[in-house]
Write a protein that holds these residues in place. Sequence first.
Motif, PDB file in Angstrom:
ATOM      1  N   PRO A   1       0.842  -1.204   0.000  1.00 35.77           N
ATOM      2  CA  PRO A   1       0.000   0.000   0.000  1.00 35.77           C
ATOM      3  C   PRO A   1       0.873   1.249   0.000  1.00 35.77           C
ATOM      4  CG  PRO A   1      -0.890  -1.618   1.511  1.00 35.77           C
ATOM      5  CD  PRO A   1       0.452  -2.141   1.060  1.00 35.77           C
ATOM      6  N   GLY A   2       0.485   2.216  -0.824  1.00 36.93           N
ATOM      7  CA  GLY A   2       1.246   3.452  -0.948  1.00 36.93           C
ATOM      8  C   GLY A   2       2.184   3.475  -2.136  1.00 36.93           C
ATOM      9  N   ASP A   3       2.510   2.297  -2.715  1.00 39.00           N
ATOM     10  CA  ASP A   3       3.378   2.246  -3.896  1.00 39.00           C
ATOM     11  C   ASP A   3       2.708   2.957  -5.070  1.00 39.00           C
ATOM     12  OD1 ASP A   3       5.202   0.763  -2.465  1.00 39.00           O
ATOM     13  OD2 ASP A   3       4.769  -1.137  -3.491  1.00 39.00           O
ATOM     14  N   ILE A   4       3.513   3.510  -5.958  1.00 44.37           N
ATOM     15  CA  ILE A   4       3.011   4.202  -7.137  1.00 44.37           C
ATOM     16  C   ILE A   4       3.184   3.309  -8.366  1.00 44.37           C
ATOM     17  CG2 ILE A   4       3.296   6.213  -8.654  1.00 44.37           C
ATOM     18  CD1 ILE A   4       2.117   6.914  -5.918  1.00 44.37           C
ATOM     19  N   PHE A   5       2.091   3.158  -9.113  1.00 52.20           N
ATOM     20  CA  PHE A   5       2.095   2.431 -10.374  1.00 52.20           C
ATOM     21  C   PHE A   5       1.379   3.282 -11.403  1.00 52.20           C
ATOM     22  CE2 PHE A   5       2.880  -0.983  -7.377  1.00 52.20           C
ATOM     23  CZ  PHE A   5       3.842  -1.715  -8.030  1.00 52.20           C
ATOM     24  N   TYR A   6       1.095   2.727 -12.575  1.00 50.59           N
ATOM     25  CA  TYR A   6       0.472   3.495 -13.646  1.00 50.59           C
ATOM     26  C   TYR A   6      -0.647   2.688 -14.293  1.00 50.59           C
ATOM     27  CZ  TYR A   6       4.440   6.429 -12.882  1.00 50.59           C
ATOM     28  OH  TYR A   6       5.357   7.236 -12.272  1.00 50.59           O
ATOM     29  N   LEU A   7      -1.702   3.395 -14.711  1.00 49.88           N
ATOM     30  CA  LEU A   7      -2.825   2.786 -15.407  1.00 49.88           C
ATOM     31  C   LEU A   7      -2.765   3.167 -16.876  1.00 49.88           C
ATOM     32  CD1 LEU A   7      -5.721   3.622 -12.931  1.00 49.88           C
ATOM     33  CD2 LEU A   7      -4.572   1.422 -13.225  1.00 49.88           C
ATOM     34  N   GLY A   8      -2.982   2.186 -17.739  1.00 51.98           N
ATOM     35  CA  GLY A   8      -3.161   2.423 -19.160  1.00 51.98           C
ATOM     36  C   GLY A   8      -4.612   2.130 -19.483  1.00 51.98           C
ATOM     37  N   ILE A   9      -5.247   3.001 -20.253  1.00 51.77           N
ATOM     38  CA  ILE A   9      -6.667   2.848 -20.546  1.00 51.77           C
ATOM     39  C   ILE A   9      -6.861   2.811 -22.053  1.00 51.77           C
ATOM     40  CG2 ILE A   9      -8.946   3.894 -20.315  1.00 51.77           C
ATOM     41  CD1 ILE A   9      -7.875   5.151 -17.697  1.00 51.77           C
ATOM     42  N   LYS A  10      -7.616   1.822 -22.500  1.00 48.57           N
ATOM     43  CA  LYS A  10      -7.888   1.674 -23.931  1.00 48.57           C
ATOM     44  C   LYS A  10      -9.394   1.514 -24.122  1.00 48.57           C
ATOM     45  CE  LYS A  10      -7.048  -1.348 -27.845  1.00 48.57           C
ATOM     46  NZ  LYS A  10      -6.479  -2.616 -28.275  1.00 48.57           N
ATOM     47  N   PRO A  11     -10.041   2.470 -24.788  1.00 50.96           N
ATOM     48  CA  PRO A  11     -11.468   2.311 -25.083  1.00 50.96           C
ATOM     49  C   PRO A  11     -11.692   1.104 -25.995  1.00 50.96           C
ATOM     50  CG  PRO A  11     -10.757   4.576 -25.444  1.00 50.96           C
ATOM     51  CD  PRO A  11      -9.512   3.743 -25.251  1.00 50.96           C
ATOM     52  N   ILE A  12     -12.768   0.373 -25.745  1.00 47.06           N
ATOM     53  CA  ILE A  12     -13.127  -0.786 -26.574  1.00 47.06           C
ATOM     54  C   ILE A  12     -14.599  -0.700 -26.911  1.00 47.06           C
ATOM     55  CG2 ILE A  12     -11.356  -2.309 -25.625  1.00 47.06           C
ATOM     56  CD1 ILE A  12     -13.557  -3.548 -23.850  1.00 47.06           C
ATOM     57  N   TYR A  13     -15.032  -1.539 -27.816  1.00 44.54           N
ATOM     58  CA  TYR A  13     -16.456  -1.651 -28.061  1.00 44.54           C
ATOM     59  C   TYR A  13     -17.078  -2.303 -26.836  1.00 44.54           C
ATOM     60  CZ  TYR A  13     -15.417  -0.532 -32.882  1.00 44.54           C
ATOM     61  OH  TYR A  13     -14.998   0.096 -34.009  1.00 44.54           O
ATOM     62  N   GLU A  14     -18.289  -1.952 -26.540  1.00 43.30           N
ATOM     63  CA  GLU A  14     -18.952  -2.438 -25.330  1.00 43.30           C
ATOM     64  C   GLU A  14     -19.046  -3.962 -25.314  1.00 43.30           C
ATOM     65  OE1 GLU A  14     -23.224  -1.869 -23.169  1.00 43.30           O
ATOM     66  OE2 GLU A  14     -22.337  -0.156 -24.177  1.00 43.30           O
ATOM     67  N   ILE A  15     -18.568  -4.544 -24.211  1.00 45.39           N
ATOM     68  CA  ILE A  15     -18.644  -5.986 -23.981  1.00 45.39           C
ATOM     69  C   ILE A  15     -19.307  -6.182 -22.620  1.00 45.39           C
ATOM     70  CG2 ILE A  15     -17.343  -8.128 -23.658  1.00 45.39           C
ATOM     71  CD1 ILE A  15     -15.082  -6.843 -25.314  1.00 45.39           C
ATOM     72  N   GLU A  16     -20.536  -6.661 -22.605  1.00 47.86           N
ATOM     73  CA  GLU A  16     -21.257  -6.879 -21.353  1.00 47.86           C
ATOM     74  C   GLU A  16     -21.184  -5.654 -20.442  1.00 47.86           C
ATOM     75  OE1 GLU A  16     -19.990 -10.465 -19.464  1.00 47.86           O
ATOM     76  OE2 GLU A  16     -20.318 -11.659 -21.250  1.00 47.86           O
ATOM     77  N   ASP A  17     -21.559  -4.496 -20.942  1.00 42.02           N
ATOM     78  CA  ASP A  17     -21.570  -3.225 -20.210  1.00 42.02           C
ATOM     79  C   ASP A  17     -20.174  -2.702 -19.869  1.00 42.02           C
ATOM     80  OD1 ASP A  17     -24.338  -3.257 -20.310  1.00 42.02           O
ATOM     81  OD2 ASP A  17     -24.508  -4.245 -18.365  1.00 42.02           O
ATOM     82  N   LYS A  18     -19.121  -3.270 -20.408  1.00 38.05           N
ATOM     83  CA  LYS A  18     -17.753  -2.799 -20.186  1.00 38.05           C
ATOM     84  C   LYS A  18     -17.334  -1.993 -21.409  1.00 38.05           C
ATOM     85  CE  LYS A  18     -17.619  -5.534 -16.586  1.00 38.05           C
ATOM     86  NZ  LYS A  18     -18.152  -5.121 -15.349  1.00 38.05           N
ATOM     87  N   THR A  19     -16.658  -0.852 -21.195  1.00 35.53           N
ATOM     88  CA  THR A  19     -16.291   0.004 -22.323  1.00 35.53           C
ATOM     89  C   THR A  19     -14.802   0.309 -22.412  1.00 35.53           C
ATOM     90  OG1 THR A  19     -16.739   1.986 -21.018  1.00 35.53           O
ATOM     91  CG2 THR A  19     -18.556   1.116 -22.356  1.00 35.53           C
ATOM     92  N   MET A  20     -14.002  -0.148 -21.417  1.00 36.54           N
ATOM     93  CA  MET A  20     -12.569   0.136 -21.443  1.00 36.54           C
ATOM     94  C   MET A  20     -11.767  -1.050 -20.915  1.00 36.54           C
ATOM     95  SD  MET A  20     -12.249   4.003 -19.996  1.00 36.54           S
ATOM     96  CE  MET A  20     -13.335   3.756 -18.609  1.00 36.54           C
ATOM     97  N   THR A  21     -10.585  -1.224 -21.479  1.00 34.13           N
ATOM     98  CA  THR A  21      -9.597  -2.133 -20.924  1.00 34.13           C
ATOM     99  C   THR A  21      -8.647  -1.284 -20.101  1.00 34.13           C
ATOM    100  OG1 THR A  21      -9.701  -3.594 -22.836  1.00 34.13           O
ATOM    101  CG2 THR A  21      -7.764  -3.785 -21.444  1.00 34.13           C
TER     102      THR A  21
END
Length: 86
Positions: free
Chosen positions: A50-70
């Motif tokens: 807890p407290g460590d710093i990491f990074y998120l990568g976000i990629k929009p996708i076509y909707e899959i079961e109400d999900k819109t991003m990887t």
Amino acid sequence: MNEIREVDRFKCKVVSVIKNLAWKGVTVEEVDTKGRVYFGRVNGEIEINPGDIFYLGIKPIYEIEDKTMTVTLYDAEDKKLDWTLV
């Protein structure tokens, strides 16, 4: 509004770590928005606290079961640690 690109990275802080047999469950919080994401299959051999710093990568996708991003979790060296759909 600027479009999010696959190469964009967003700084996040580790909120909690659950250790299982081979994996770690890691909850991170994006620094600016305070949005949280859970990753359930981070390699158990990687040191994460807890407290460590990491990074998120976000990629929009076509909707899959109400999900819109990887959403992908990366370390400081841009190594992919886990991904999920949101």
